[in-house]
Motif scaffolding. Structure first.
Motif, mmCIF file in Angstrom:
data_model
loop_
_atom_site.group_PDB
_atom_site.id
_atom_site.type_symbol
_atom_site.label_atom_id
_atom_site.label_comp_id
_atom_site.label_asym_id
_atom_site.label_seq_id
_atom_site.Cartn_x
_atom_site.Cartn_y
_atom_site.Cartn_z
ATOM 1 N N SER A 75 -20.779 20.988 -57.898
ATOM 2 C CA SER A 75 -20.320 19.704 -57.371
ATOM 3 C C SER A 75 -19.329 19.893 -56.220
ATOM 4 C CB SER A 75 -19.674 18.900 -58.496
ATOM 5 O OG SER A 75 -19.099 17.723 -58.003
ATOM 6 N N LEU A 76 -18.410 20.838 -56.367
ATOM 7 C CA LEU A 76 -17.427 21.091 -55.319
ATOM 8 C C LEU A 76 -18.087 21.588 -54.034
ATOM 9 C CD1 LEU A 76 -14.315 21.370 -54.716
ATOM 10 C CD2 LEU A 76 -14.604 23.760 -55.372
ATOM 11 N N ASN A 77 -18.990 22.553 -54.163
ATOM 12 C CA ASN A 77 -19.668 23.088 -52.982
ATOM 13 C C ASN A 77 -20.609 22.068 -52.353
ATOM 14 O OD1 ASN A 77 -18.512 25.708 -52.924
ATOM 15 N ND2 ASN A 77 -19.808 26.293 -54.639
ATOM 16 N N ASN A 78 -21.235 21.234 -53.166
ATOM 17 C CA ASN A 78 -22.105 20.194 -52.633
ATOM 18 C C ASN A 78 -21.296 19.165 -51.830
ATOM 19 O OD1 ASN A 78 -24.632 18.941 -52.277
ATOM 20 N ND2 ASN A 78 -24.184 17.515 -53.948
ATOM 21 N N THR A 79 -20.139 18.802 -52.323
ATOM 22 C CA THR A 79 -19.280 17.852 -51.610
ATOM 23 C C THR A 79 -18.826 18.425 -50.264
ATOM 24 O OG1 THR A 79 -18.492 16.970 -53.712
ATOM 25 C CG2 THR A 79 -17.161 16.482 -51.782
ATOM 26 N N LYS A 80 -18.382 19.676 -50.273
ATOM 27 C CA LYS A 80 -17.938 20.298 -49.023
ATOM 28 C C LYS A 80 -19.096 20.482 -48.044
ATOM 29 C CE LYS A 80 -13.905 21.716 -48.842
ATOM 30 N NZ LYS A 80 -12.885 21.033 -48.056
ATOM 31 N N HIS A 82 -21.746 18.551 -47.728
ATOM 32 C CA HIS A 82 -22.048 17.245 -47.137
ATOM 33 C C HIS A 82 -20.952 16.810 -46.153
ATOM 34 C CE1 HIS A 82 -25.793 16.244 -49.066
ATOM 35 N NE2 HIS A 82 -25.301 16.641 -50.236
ATOM 36 N N GLU A 83 -19.697 17.179 -46.421
ATOM 37 C CA GLU A 83 -18.622 16.853 -45.475
ATOM 38 C C GLU A 83 -18.852 17.550 -44.135
ATOM 39 O OE1 GLU A 83 -14.711 17.683 -46.915
ATOM 40 O OE2 GLU A 83 -14.888 16.256 -48.570
ATOM 41 N N PHE A 84 -19.141 18.840 -44.175
ATOM 42 C CA PHE A 84 -19.355 19.572 -42.921
ATOM 43 C C PHE A 84 -20.651 19.156 -42.235
ATOM 44 C CE2 PHE A 84 -16.220 22.508 -44.778
ATOM 45 C CZ PHE A 84 -15.373 22.654 -43.697
ATOM 46 N N ARG A 85 -21.666 18.834 -42.999
ATOM 47 C CA ARG A 85 -22.922 18.377 -42.409
ATOM 48 C C ARG A 85 -22.736 17.027 -41.716
ATOM 49 N NH1 ARG A 85 -27.883 16.100 -45.674
ATOM 50 N NH2 ARG A 85 -26.245 14.585 -45.892
ATOM 51 N N ASP A 86 -22.028 16.117 -42.384
ATOM 52 C CA ASP A 86 -21.783 14.803 -41.786
ATOM 53 C C ASP A 86 -20.893 14.910 -40.543
ATOM 54 O OD1 ASP A 86 -23.324 13.703 -43.780
ATOM 55 O OD2 ASP A 86 -21.619 13.043 -45.005
ATOM 56 N N ALA A 87 -19.925 15.828 -40.580
ATOM 57 C CA ALA A 87 -19.056 16.016 -39.410
ATOM 58 C C ALA A 87 -19.868 16.559 -38.233
ATOM 59 C CB ALA A 87 -17.915 16.970 -39.759
ATOM 60 N N TYR A 88 -20.779 17.474 -38.510
ATOM 61 C CA TYR A 88 -21.615 18.034 -37.445
ATOM 62 C C TYR A 88 -22.579 16.988 -36.897
ATOM 63 C CZ TYR A 88 -24.844 21.108 -35.008
ATOM 64 O OH TYR A 88 -25.645 21.699 -34.063
ATOM 65 N N LYS A 89 -23.184 16.183 -37.790
ATOM 66 C CA LYS A 89 -24.107 15.125 -37.335
ATOM 67 C C LYS A 89 -23.374 14.071 -36.508
ATOM 68 C CE LYS A 89 -27.800 15.156 -40.732
ATOM 69 N NZ LYS A 89 -28.480 14.365 -41.767
ATOM 70 N N SER A 90 -22.174 13.701 -36.935
ATOM 71 C CA SER A 90 -21.430 12.693 -36.174
ATOM 72 C C SER A 90 -20.985 13.248 -34.815
ATOM 73 C CB SER A 90 -20.229 12.193 -36.970
ATOM 74 O OG SER A 90 -19.299 13.225 -37.171
ATOM 75 N N ARG A 91 -20.699 14.546 -34.755
ATOM 76 C CA ARG A 91 -20.343 15.154 -33.467
ATOM 77 C C ARG A 91 -21.544 15.171 -32.529
ATOM 78 N NH1 ARG A 91 -17.007 20.572 -33.436
ATOM 79 N NH2 ARG A 91 -15.456 19.101 -34.118
#
Length: 177
Positions: A75-80, A82-91
């Motif tokens: 759960s912890l690694n999945n959350t992190k 998705h955070e980095f993936r969403d940050a990259y997609k938004s960039r």
């Protein structure tokens, strides 16, 4: 003639003597051949239930600790991830995330891969501990049916050599009837 009749009477007494009759220890215990399958089935339905069926209650916290820890890290690694993936997609969309503005694109991709690999490893470990739980219940139920009593002994043996007085090590397996 007296010798032949005397031996016949002696053998007749040996057969009826209750002291010489032996009790088979394996056949006196009731063996349930379906117990291992039942324990494995219970552990597959609910982890730890097979250990409870085998009356090994001390193993239940170990099962839940192992599975719970790996699920937590999943759960912890999945959350992190998705955070980095969403940050990259938004960039890439032109809307940079302020939380990760100090990281460049390659570092965001590296962080995504890192957390994705750790997430997948955590899921693999969770499945491994789940299967180990089932195997443990099955093997433990098999081992409960073995005859282990005081008649079986494994004793180390230490002798001294009479020529040079050096110790000789050995192992002896004894079975007393």
């Amino acid at each position: 003639m007296l010798f032949l009749f005397g031996n016949t009477l002696l053998f007749g007494q040996v057969k009826t003597d209750p002291i010489l009759t032996s009790k088979d220890t394996i056949k006196s215990q009731e063996i349930n051949p379906l117990a291992p399958a039942k324990a494995a089935f219970y552990s597959a339905i609910l982890p730890g239930l097979g250990q409870a069926y085998n009356k090994k209650y001390w193993k239940i916290p170990l099962v839940y600790g192992a599975i719970g820890t790996t699920l937590y890290f999943y759960s912890l690694n999945n959350t992190k991830y998705h955070e980095f993936r969403d940050a990259y997609k938004s960039r890439l969309a032109g809307n940079p995330n302020e939380k990760y503005s100090y990281l460049d694109d390659t570092r965001l991709i590296t962080a995504q891969r890192f957390y994705q690999r750790n997430r997948d490893l955590s899921l693999l470990l969770t499945a491994g501990f789940y299967i180990l739980n089932i195997v443990d219940a099955n093997v433990d139920a098999h081992l409960l049916q073995f005859n282990v009593n005081d008649n079986l002994s494994l004793n180390p043996k230490l002798d001294t050599n009479e020529i040079n007085f050096k110790p000789n090590f050995g192992l002896a397996l004894n079975y007393t009837f």
